[in-house]
Enzyme design. Sequence first.
Site, PDB file in Angstrom:
ATOM      1  N   CYS A 126      60.839 -43.459 -11.384  1.00 44.91           N
ATOM      2  CA  CYS A 126      61.266 -44.349 -10.301  1.00 44.91           C
ATOM      3  C   CYS A 126      61.908 -45.635 -10.832  1.00 44.91           C
ATOM      4  O   CYS A 126      62.753 -46.232 -10.152  1.00 44.91           O
ATOM      5  CB  CYS A 126      60.066 -44.686  -9.413  1.00 44.91           C
ATOM      6  N   GLU A 152      75.957 -21.096  -8.012  1.00 46.25           N
ATOM      7  CA  GLU A 152      74.998 -21.358  -6.939  1.00 46.25           C
ATOM      8  C   GLU A 152      74.049 -20.178  -6.735  1.00 46.25           C
ATOM      9  O   GLU A 152      72.865 -20.364  -6.470  1.00 46.25           O
ATOM     10  CB  GLU A 152      75.735 -21.675  -5.632  1.00 46.25           C
TER      11      GLU A 152
END
Length: 371
Positions: A215, A48
């Site tokens: 999309c 992270e």
Amino acid sequence: MSRARPTPPPTADHDGFATQLLAWFDLHGRHDLPWQHPRSPYRVWLSEIMLQQTQVATVIAYFQRFVDGLPDLPALAAAPQEQVLALWSGLGYYARARNLHAAARACVERHGGELPRDLEALVALPGIGRSTAAAILSQAWGDRHAILDGNVKRVLARYHGVEGWPGAPKVEKRLWAFAEAHVADPALPDARMADYTQAQMDLGATLCTRSKPTCLLCPLRGACAAHRDGLTDSLPTPRPGKTLPRREAQLLWLEDAQGRILLQQRPSTGVWASLWTLPQADDATLAREWLATHADPDYDAGEALPSIAHAFSHFRLDLHPRRWRAVALRERVGDNGDLRWVPRTQLTALGIPAPIRKLLESSDATPADHD
DNA sequence: AAGTCGGGGTC
DNA sequence: GACCCAGACTT
């Protein structure tokens, strides 16, 4: 509540966002990232931090090298800073490495040598903010926390049709509210929190990309405001433009008769803090003075090398290197203070900025005979 | 709220 | 070239 909200609270939270996302993740998510196998709090934490403002493809090799050298938190805490910076060398944002190191030592002192399983305790550690702490807790232990990184900001800005640059505090606050609302969905099982966190980032990284999002394959397109309104190209709103200032600097590349290179450690604050670079001067006049003070060769006898253009987040830097060979330093100068003669074979053991390392490694170790 | 902090990928 | 990216920290 202390004040009325000008915007309505999120209502489209329990609408299948998590359910659709998880179903997609099981089939199309990334399940083979290095920090997922094995998955431990230390490895999740390290990944992270490395992934802050840095893309996955860039991080992977650095992650492997880092965990090979420092495989667990106690090893990191016990390591000298020089080793940590060397392992970070080339990755950028070196405060992340210093904070990581300091946080590991704080964990040894305050948390028994382990990363605390607590949001506030994690945020109290240097280098860990709200989103990174939430990502660690959800991925390492499956705890229920919302994240809001660049991927999630982009996904939520489109899904909910949120206008305004996501870096603006007002916009960011709205996005956090949506992120929290989705996490509160009862259809999101505790047992799937790690997958849910990863799924959001995978969607943002692979389908809901900044330009040309796919999309057609998106599991959320049925309820996505941007897709419905044809706004996928304009959301999220870009950062307000700003022209970056330009700076210049002279680099002095000195080699002694053995081919060792004179390096200088930068101050502990500012750009490239504590890293090793070539001695640097703001202009040619100051470079001449530095050379006259420290060494014997004539300035104009040095070989002028091609300039290097390097872009930072907040300014551009044009570096002008000049190289002298078989140099001897004046008495009382060198191998003291912040100057050090470094053999080429030792360059890998030091933290060196990427453009400087590239310059040093691009050239022959032996004096060139061309002319 | 704005500035500081790297480097690489993308268009 | 401009813009962005699994942000945090300082002022």
